[in-house]
Design a protein around this motif. Structure first.
Motif, short mmCIF file in Angstrom:
data_model
loop_
_atom_site.label_atom_id
_atom_site.label_comp_id
_atom_site.label_asym_id
_atom_site.label_seq_id
_atom_site.Cartn_x
_atom_site.Cartn_y
_atom_site.Cartn_z
N PRO A 10 1.12 1.46 -14.90
CA PRO A 10 1.59 2.20 -13.65
C PRO A 10 2.64 1.24 -12.59
CG PRO A 10 -0.65 2.21 -14.48
CD PRO A 10 -0.18 1.39 -15.54
N LEU A 11 3.65 1.41 -12.06
CA LEU A 11 3.91 0.82 -10.34
C LEU A 11 2.95 1.07 -9.36
CD1 LEU A 11 7.75 0.81 -10.41
CD2 LEU A 11 6.90 -0.62 -12.31
N ILE A 12 2.44 0.23 -8.86
CA ILE A 12 1.63 0.32 -8.11
C ILE A 12 1.65 1.41 -6.70
CG2 ILE A 12 2.04 -2.13 -7.33
CD1 ILE A 12 -1.71 0.14 -6.87
N ASN A 13 3.39 0.56 -6.37
CA ASN A 13 3.55 1.47 -5.49
C ASN A 13 4.98 2.44 -6.12
OD1 ASN A 13 5.00 -1.30 -5.43
ND2 ASN A 13 6.48 0.03 -3.70
N GLY A 14 5.43 3.91 -5.38
CA GLY A 14 7.31 3.36 -5.94
C GLY A 14 7.85 3.42 -4.78
N SER A 15 7.21 3.39 -3.64
CA SER A 15 8.29 2.93 -2.44
C SER A 15 8.05 1.98 -1.98
CB SER A 15 9.22 4.41 -1.64
OG SER A 15 7.48 5.17 -1.77
N ALA A 16 9.01 1.62 -0.62
CA ALA A 16 8.32 1.16 0.29
C ALA A 16 8.79 0.72 1.72
CB ALA A 16 8.41 -0.83 0.03
N SER A 17 8.11 0.57 2.62
CA SER A 17 8.39 1.10 4.18
C SER A 17 7.79 0.47 4.85
CB SER A 17 7.67 2.65 4.39
OG SER A 17 7.61 2.60 6.20
N GLY A 18 7.65 0.58 6.14
CA GLY A 18 7.44 -0.11 7.44
C GLY A 18 6.58 0.35 8.48
N ALA A 19 5.97 -0.81 9.02
CA ALA A 19 5.30 -0.63 10.26
C ALA A 19 5.74 -0.86 11.52
CB ALA A 19 3.82 -1.33 10.64
#
Lengths: 220, 302
Positions: B210-219
């Motif tokens: 699996p991919l640990i995350n599908g997308s990225a974001s920010g604070a």
């Protein structure tokens, strides 16, 4: 500084409490309207920075306060310094000369800039030769400027090797014993210091000032 | 590198790995601690190529990244190709916020972020009032060479009736048209890059990882500090522009949440990577932010 008058104490308080507008207004009034002695005003600034530095060491203040304090002092310094009239041969004595730069391969400069500023306001003559500095530039500057301390800055892990390479080159040039070398950066510790061959490391600007003062025989 | 259909055996392995991770997310005792592969330039060392090749050669990078995953068998990995093979899209967009191998740093040095003021201290009001306009006319041309010329892009809010027609005239401007073409060309390269990344992600999933995350974001604070105001600029804003900064954080928070939810839904992966470099990673700044800003926020937001 027990001999401060009310107005002088107010300026120190404004600076130490990060009240920028009030501090600048008061400093300008003292210097430009009331004719206060510029060296006295700069001395008050240093007193305020002592308080800021102490609060930083105690964990009450953090980098943003150091940066803002730097800005305030730079502004006041720019007004005060041209007003200083030295008698010939009476220029203020500097504690020592510090050459500082970020080692090659690394472009980070925020920490280095703060260290350079803090050394400057603490009475050192500072020459900042920028970022990504090749070994040869350090050597050229050392030969022409003859610093007492060389500060190598770096934030990336690759900087460890650049620092080691730079300090090794000092040895090969036969100049290593002529000045002290301090290193600094976010991830620097004793292991890195030993690896690079530096004389000392600091984890913040106040430590850098203390190191340089100790080397120059001044009480930190 | 062809598409691959997940075998029954790979599905079992995939499901076991995913369960291990989701057990941790659910605060349940997992059978063991999951191990995640997060590598970028290490892949070049592993595969015996230069950092620059890793960034520019999609096929080689996909092959090396797959080999690494198969050898080390992590419970999940990031999109290794997505995080590494960025050279061509950086070049096509004329990306200005980084120096990367072959562009400012040596072929075997990692990319470095250029901490600058990509937004000036007196531009908060503009950003808050019309974020899209600010992005189009100011921010994008400052961070992408391809967008230089968008300074003249029409400002749509306020247009109406005949004004909505005459307001289009800037689009006839030659410089703006050149910029539009450059952006379209850059988008083609981004499409190529995303296709390679998507292929690799799919293939690695088919192999059981699996991919640990599908997308990225920010604070919100970190995004504004890192990518707009620069670290030093933001440290001063904490004192000089506190009210506007809080407003900008609120605006950024709303937009980030909207974007994050949409992206997570699109990928089908509920895990989103949210780097928090200035808010948490840098203790000094984090403490200052708490002292200077968080005390002013309503309890829910803080």
């Amino acid at each position: 500084m027990g001999d401060m008058n009310e107005q002088e104490r107010q300026l120190v308080d404004f600076l130490a409490e990060m009240q920028e507008d009030e501090a600048l207004e008061l400093a300008k009034r003292m210097l430009l309207v009331e004719g206060a002695a510029p060296l006295r005003v700069l001395e008050l600034c240093r007193n305020a920075m002592d308080i800021v530095g102490k609060r930083f060491e105690e964990g009450e203040y953090f980098l943003p306060e150091l940066v803002l304090a730097g800005e305030m002092l730079e502004t006041i310094g720019a007004i005060a310094k041209p007003l200083i009239k030295h008698a010939p041969g009476e220029e203020p004595k500097k504690l020592g000369k510090v050459l500082i730069g970020t080692v090659h391969g690394d472009l980070h400069d925020i920490g280095k800039n703060i260290v350079a500023f803090m050394l400057d306001i603490n009475g050192f003559e500072v020459k900042d030769i920028g970022i990504d500095v090749p070994v040869s530039s350090f050597i050229d500057q050392i030969n022409t400027w003859q610093p007492d301390v060389v500060g190598l800055s770096g934030f990336l892990t690759l900087a460890f090797d650049s620092m080691k390479e730079t300090i090794t080159a000092f040895e090969q040039q036969g100049m290593r014993g002529k000045f002290k070398v301090m290193i600094g950066g976010g991830q620097i510790d004793e292991t890195v210091r030993a690896y690079t061959g530096a004389d000392a490391f600091g984890v913040n600007a106040v430590e850098a000032v203390n190191l340089c003062k100790a080397w120059m025989g001044e009480a930190a | 590198m062809s598409d691959l259909v997940q075998t029954a055996e790979a599905k079992v392995a995939y499901d076991a790995r995913w369960k291990r991770i989701m057990d941790c997310v659910a605060l349940k005792q997992a059978d063991r601690m999951p191990v995640i592969m997060y590598a970028t330039y290490w892949l070049a060392k592993y595969g015996g190529i230069s950092y620059k090749e890793l960034m520019y050669d999609y096929e080689k990078t996909k092959e090396i990244a797959e080999r690494a995953v198969l050898e080390f068998e992590p419970d999940a990995c990031i999109s290794l190709v997505g995080a590494s093979a960025l050279g061509r899209v950086f070049e096509a967009t004329g990306y200005k916020q980084l120096q990367w191998p072959g562009h400012g740093v040596g072929d075997n040095q990692p990319y470095q972020y250029l901490d600058r003021e990509y937004m000036k201290a007196d531009e908060y009001a503009e950003l808050i009032a019309d974020p899209t306009g600010f992005y189009l006319n100011k921010y994008l041309p400052r961070i992408f060479g391809a967008f230089e010329g968008f300074e003249n892009f029409p400002v749509f809010p306020g247009m109406f009736y005949f004004r909505a027609i005459t307001g289009l005239r800037p689009l006839a401007n030659k410089e703006l048209r050149k910029a539009l073409q450059k952006v379209l060309d850059a988008a083609d390269e981004v499409d190529v890059y995303m296709t390679h990344v998507g292929q690799w992600n799919k293939r690695i999933g088919a192999l059981g990882f699996p991919l640990i995350n599908g997308s990225a974001s920010g604070a919100p604070y970190d995004v504004l500090a890192d990518y707009f105001r620069g670290a030093t600029g933001m440290m001063k804003d904490l004192f000089r522009h506190k009210e506007q900064l809080l407003e900008a954080i609120d605006m950024m928070r709303r937009n980030l949440v909207r974007m994050t939810i949409a992206n997570a839904k699109a990928t089908g992966n509920p895990i989103v990577f949210i780097p928090h470099p200035l808010g948490a990673g840098c203790l000094h700044v984090a403490q200052a932010v708490r002292n200077l800003l968080v005390a002013e926020l309503p309890p829910d937001d803080a």
